[in-house]
Scaffold this motif. Structure first.
Motif, PDB file in Angstrom:
ATOM      1  N   PHE A  17      19.537  61.980  38.680  1.00 23.08           N
ATOM      2  CA  PHE A  17      19.672  60.964  37.642  1.00 23.08           C
ATOM      3  C   PHE A  17      18.467  60.984  36.707  1.00 23.08           C
ATOM      4  CE2 PHE A  17      18.696  56.654  36.143  1.00 23.08           C
ATOM      5  CZ  PHE A  17      19.824  56.410  35.382  1.00 23.08           C
ATOM      6  N   LEU A  18      17.261  61.001  37.278  1.00 23.06           N
ATOM      7  CA  LEU A  18      16.069  60.995  36.438  1.00 23.06           C
ATOM      8  C   LEU A  18      15.960  62.285  35.639  1.00 23.06           C
ATOM      9  CD1 LEU A  18      13.423  59.362  38.821  1.00 23.06           C
ATOM     10  CD2 LEU A  18      14.672  58.308  36.920  1.00 23.06           C
ATOM     11  N   GLY A  19      16.353  63.402  36.260  1.00 21.75           N
ATOM     12  CA  GLY A  19      16.306  64.664  35.536  1.00 21.75           C
ATOM     13  C   GLY A  19      17.215  64.626  34.333  1.00 21.75           C
ATOM     14  N   ALA A  20      18.393  64.025  34.482  1.00 22.66           N
ATOM     15  CA  ALA A  20      19.342  63.965  33.387  1.00 22.66           C
ATOM     16  C   ALA A  20      18.852  63.059  32.268  1.00 22.66           C
ATOM     17  CB  ALA A  20      20.684  63.454  33.907  1.00 22.66           C
TER      18      ALA A  20
ATOM     19  N   GLY B 263      11.606  68.601  29.667  1.00 20.10           N
ATOM     20  CA  GLY B 263      10.981  69.045  30.897  1.00 20.10           C
ATOM     21  C   GLY B 263      11.824  68.771  32.116  1.00 20.10           C
ATOM     22  N   PRO B 264      11.652  69.588  33.168  1.00 17.56           N
ATOM     23  CA  PRO B 264      12.493  69.464  34.360  1.00 17.56           C
ATOM     24  C   PRO B 264      11.817  68.722  35.495  1.00 17.56           C
ATOM     25  CG  PRO B 264      11.345  71.519  34.443  1.00 17.56           C
ATOM     26  CD  PRO B 264      10.851  70.796  33.206  1.00 17.56           C
TER      27      PRO B 264
ATOM     28  N   VAL C 172       9.004  77.932  31.592  1.00 16.47           N
ATOM     29  CA  VAL C 172       7.754  77.393  32.115  1.00 16.47           C
ATOM     30  C   VAL C 172       7.394  76.138  31.332  1.00 16.47           C
ATOM     31  CG1 VAL C 172       5.343  77.847  32.672  1.00 16.47           C
ATOM     32  CG2 VAL C 172       7.004  79.723  32.728  1.00 16.47           C
ATOM     33  N   PHE C 173       7.034  75.072  32.067  1.00 11.10           N
ATOM     34  CA  PHE C 173       6.708  73.784  31.470  1.00 11.10           C
ATOM     35  C   PHE C 173       5.289  73.368  31.859  1.00 11.10           C
ATOM     36  CE2 PHE C 173      11.219  74.077  31.945  1.00 11.10           C
ATOM     37  CZ  PHE C 173      11.785  73.380  30.895  1.00 11.10           C
ATOM     38  N   CYS C 174       4.590  72.742  30.935  1.00 14.03           N
ATOM     39  CA  CYS C 174       3.270  72.187  31.193  1.00 14.03           C
ATOM     40  C   CYS C 174       3.301  70.697  30.849  1.00 14.03           C
ATOM     41  CB  CYS C 174       2.210  72.896  30.354  1.00 14.03           C
ATOM     42  SG  CYS C 174       2.034  74.653  30.751  1.00 14.03           S
TER      43      CYS C 174
ATOM     44  N   PRO D 107      19.007  70.035  33.827  1.00 14.54           N
ATOM     45  CA  PRO D 107      18.925  69.304  32.556  1.00 14.54           C
ATOM     46  C   PRO D 107      17.934  69.950  31.603  1.00 14.54           C
ATOM     47  CG  PRO D 107      17.557  68.234  34.188  1.00 14.54           C
ATOM     48  CD  PRO D 107      18.237  69.375  34.896  1.00 14.54           C
ATOM     49  N   ASN D 108      18.048  69.603  30.327  1.00 16.58           N
ATOM     50  CA  ASN D 108      17.036  69.935  29.318  1.00 16.58           C
ATOM     51  C   ASN D 108      16.735  71.431  29.229  1.00 16.58           C
ATOM     52  OD1 ASN D 108      16.727  67.096  28.949  1.00 16.58           O
ATOM     53  ND2 ASN D 108      15.338  67.067  30.699  1.00 16.58           N
ATOM     54  N   ARG D 109      17.769  72.230  29.051  1.00 14.38           N
ATOM     55  CA  ARG D 109      17.582  73.663  28.878  1.00 14.38           C
ATOM     56  C   ARG D 109      16.764  73.930  27.623  1.00 14.38           C
ATOM     57  NH1 ARG D 109      20.476  77.592  30.515  1.00 14.38           N
ATOM     58  NH2 ARG D 109      18.644  78.635  29.640  1.00 14.38           N
ATOM     59  N   VAL D 110      16.002  75.028  27.644  1.00 10.73           N
ATOM     60  CA  VAL D 110      15.053  75.316  26.567  1.00 10.73           C
ATOM     61  C   VAL D 110      15.582  76.336  25.579  1.00 10.73           C
ATOM     62  CG1 VAL D 110      12.758  76.191  26.042  1.00 10.73           C
ATOM     63  CG2 VAL D 110      13.111  74.749  28.053  1.00 10.73           C
TER      64      VAL D 110
END
Length: 244
Positions: free
Chosen positions: A13-16, A21-22, A165-167, A234-237
């Motif tokens: 749920f939070l990811g969606a 960012g993942p 990759v996420f920062c 979720p949140n594809r880049v």
């Protein structure tokens, strides 16, 4: 069991709902946070064994390289199946006086083959801080506090794989529509039709890894080192792979 299911549902749920960012909630009850304490978690090529501070709330892993040393690392790997998507991540911090002068990899995703194939890397040095495949992630001064690095990978032998990759939730580097089971240049769109065997082993490695020996002592700390398979992404880049 009910608590684990509730945490999984909360994660999805939070990811969606996240804006970018993942990042998923990290709970100490998840085994994927405490696997670093297992004897086989240390990479076989380590010259210096990482040390651990195991508290009730988290495990802090300390990596140190002495002059002349190149590698101290943990790794996780298994035969991941086609179509699986994995998230790997950690928080990292370091004292300015202990940042490496010679660049080191602090995270790698590699395919175990002959020769070994590097698919994505996160690097650290005293001048540039943390960079991802040439892109700036965190400055050296940022590392006085905990910062988050995450890597998301879909395993495919066609052009539907990806690496991201996420920062601190911000997407920094990404490759989309690539084969992640072997070198990205060999794609069906480029005429590569040779049948391949099942995917080889992959490993996610983290710590301090360099082709060159360190000229002086360097050290970092990590916490919340985790791995998990994702059912929802979720949140594809997309593509974000030009150096800057």
């Amino acid at each position: 069991m009910k608590r684990s299911l509730a945490l999984l549902l909360l994660t999805l749920f939070l990811g969606a709902c996240a804006s970018e960012g993942p990042i998923f909630p990290i709970d100490v009850e998840f085994e994927d946070v405490r696997w670093v304490l297992e004897p086989d978690a240390e990479a076989s090529f380590s010259q210096q064994t990482p040390t651990f501070t195991d508290t009730p709330r988290e495990v802090i892993t300390s990596f140190q390289l002495r002059p002349g040393q190149r590698n101290t690392a943990l790794e996780t790997g298994q035969r991941w199946r086609l179509g699986h998507t994995w998230l790997f991540g950690f928080d990292i911090r370091a004292k300015a006086s202990e940042l490496p002068r010679v660049p080191v990899d602090v995270a790698r995703f590699v395919r175990i083959s002959a020769p070994e194939e590097l698919l994505a890397r996160v690097q650290l040095d005293a001048t540039n801080g943390i960079t991802v495949m040439g892109r700036r992630c965190f400055t050296p001064s940022d590392l006085s506090q905990w910062v988050r690095v995450e890597m998301r990978v879909r395993i495919r032998d066609d052009d539907q794989g990806f690496l991201e990759v996420f920062c601190n939730r911000k997407p920094v580097w990404a490759m989309d529509k690539v084969r992640t089971t072997f070198a990205p240049p060999c794609r069906r769109a480029d005429g590569c039709t040779t049948p391949l065997a099942e995917p080889a082993r992959f490993r996610f490695q983290m710590g301090m890894m360099s082709a060159r020996a360190q000229p002086r002592t360097a050290a970092i700390q990590m916490r919340r080192i985790h791995r998990r398979g994702l059912l929802y992404i979720p949140n594809r880049v997309g593509n974000l792979n030009s150096a800057q």
